[in-house]
Design an enzyme around this catalytic site. Sequence first.
Site, PDB file in Angstrom:
ATOM      1  N   HIS A   1      40.448  38.699  32.461  1.00 36.66           N
ATOM      2  CA  HIS A   1      40.427  37.585  33.412  1.00 36.66           C
ATOM      3  C   HIS A   1      39.016  37.282  33.895  1.00 36.66           C
ATOM      4  CE1 HIS A   1      40.154  40.042  37.177  1.00 36.66           C
ATOM      5  NE2 HIS A   1      40.876  40.924  36.499  1.00 36.66           N
TER       6      HIS A   1
ATOM      7  N   ASP B   1      38.305  35.479  36.763  1.00 38.55           N
ATOM      8  CA  ASP B   1      38.109  35.362  38.216  1.00 38.55           C
ATOM      9  C   ASP B   1      37.821  36.730  38.830  1.00 38.55           C
ATOM     10  OD1 ASP B   1      40.828  36.123  37.661  1.00 38.55           O
ATOM     11  OD2 ASP B   1      41.371  35.640  39.734  1.00 38.55           O
TER      12      ASP B   1
ATOM     13  N   GLU C   1      43.924  35.742  37.964  1.00 35.15           N
ATOM     14  CA  GLU C   1      44.605  37.044  37.944  1.00 35.15           C
ATOM     15  C   GLU C   1      44.626  37.668  39.326  1.00 35.15           C
ATOM     16  OE1 GLU C   1      45.095  41.423  37.577  1.00 35.15           O
ATOM     17  OE2 GLU C   1      43.434  40.329  38.447  1.00 35.15           O
TER      18      GLU C   1
ATOM     19  N   HIS D   1      36.740  45.806  43.797  1.00 30.48           N
ATOM     20  CA  HIS D   1      37.159  45.106  45.024  1.00 30.48           C
ATOM     21  C   HIS D   1      36.390  45.652  46.245  1.00 30.48           C
ATOM     22  CE1 HIS D   1      41.288  43.514  43.407  1.00 30.48           C
ATOM     23  NE2 HIS D   1      40.356  43.513  42.489  1.00 30.48           N
TER      24      HIS D   1
HETATM   25 ZN   LIG Z   1      41.347  42.863  37.252  1.00 32.49          ZN
END
Ligand SMILES: [Zn+2]
Length: 447
Positions: free
Chosen positions: A69, A71, A135, A409
Amino acid sequence: GAIQIPTVSFNPGEFNTTALAAFGEYIHKVFPTVFRTSFIQHEVVGEYSHLFTVQGSDPSLQPYMLLAHIDVVPAPDQGWEVPPFSGLERDGFIYGRGTLDNKNSVMAILQALELLLIRNYIPRRSFFIALGHDEEVSGAHGAQKISALLQARGVQLAFIVDEGSFILDGFIPSLKKPFAMVSVSEKGSLNLMLEVNKTPGHSSAPPKETSIGILAAAVSRLEQTPMPNMFGSGPLKMTLQQLANEFSFPANVIFNNLWLFWPIVSRLMEREDITNALVRTTTAVTMFNAGIKVNVIPPVAQATVNFRIHPAQTVQEVLKLAKDIVVDDRVQFHVLESFEPLPVSPFDDQALGYQLIRQTIQSVFPEINIVAPGTCIAQTDSRHYTNLTTGIYRFNPVYLQPQDFRSIHGINERISVQAYETQVKFIFEFIQNADTEQRPVSHLHEL
Ligand SMILES: [Zn+2]
Ligand SMILES: *[C@@H]1O[C@H](CO)[C@@H](O)[C@H](O)[C@H]1NC(C)=O
Ligand SMILES: *[C@@H]1O[C@H](CO)[C@@H](O)[C@H](O)[C@H]1NC(C)=O
């Protein structure tokens, strides 16, 4: 270059469309051969996602698909050693949001294909490359649309390889050697909103309990009462059995005799947040909204709880458990969104996708002698593709240590230049290995 384009997903349906469009132009520019090869069809799906159909020379071989993905989650500058969208290189590492999740895969897949094409490679087995653009916020506009498109075309896939697991280094206490975990299942999720409504009034003559107090108590009960430990149901037991001989005494004896030591091991797994997430449905209270004014009794209090569902449970079971823990009929339950855990993909000798991953790991990472099945504790785009195949494998050919895991993240997400090059090499070999007609013979030593 890919890291410098801030393809951030903010909320479902809310992304940086300027950046997503720029990313599409960027891949055209840096992978020209991919885009001008006659046997590769490129389509934009859902405005910003990309689907490549690479036509192989042997139509009798069932196609497969590589997923990634484009994004990323937002990244405020605070705490980063280098700005998160600078893509700066420092001490042999490329820093930035998306270096591990998941532009490394996007770029490595296209880079490997570009290199193969430059060497005049023509695959025998057809394959698809699907690059989703949302995603991080559900995949409803990208992966889901690509899946629907392929289903409408009657495509069936031999297997899918997506992100979602790594070569794990230092995650299991007392296990010295890194091992490759290929996730064969994925946890489900349930976003549950708890709500309490009370008549508003003046705070000078308050009721004994306000909506905030009632809800806080309910949420606290959920937090204090973990969902049941499901160790033994699902691939985790198999993973530990495969790893058993790699531990030193006494852990090797314990893991070789799980029938006996089960209760100890299952409790050991609960100690660390990451291993705890492998043995149970987790409960995370993520939002709490209530109150309108300092001197007004709050009419409504709402809290959102995010459950990540163990593969041996269902959404309905978790919902019932949550209600049984709260036991307060003043609290209303609203299911905002839910997703069942994914079925376990085959990982036996006949499982083509799994065996190809094993074979390629053996060749690219000769120092790794254990490949074990696992469960992905996060969610990936692959959950939208269950109608297309029973073989969904989540594996990123990259070493991951606990601090790297937290950077995903989090802050200071980075990949070493060497790790990125190795990922390209892995995909370069994987695509060629997939041309074999039969399942590859497994050479790794069996425990
Ligand atoms: Zn991921
Ligand atoms: C969106 O991306 C563009 C670059 O493509 C950038 O200039 C802009 O600041 C980004 N917007 C937000 C809100 O992040
Ligand atoms: C899978 O196929 C069924 C039957 O055709 C369909 O109803 C369902 O929406 C599909 N699911 C996904 C996730 O595409």
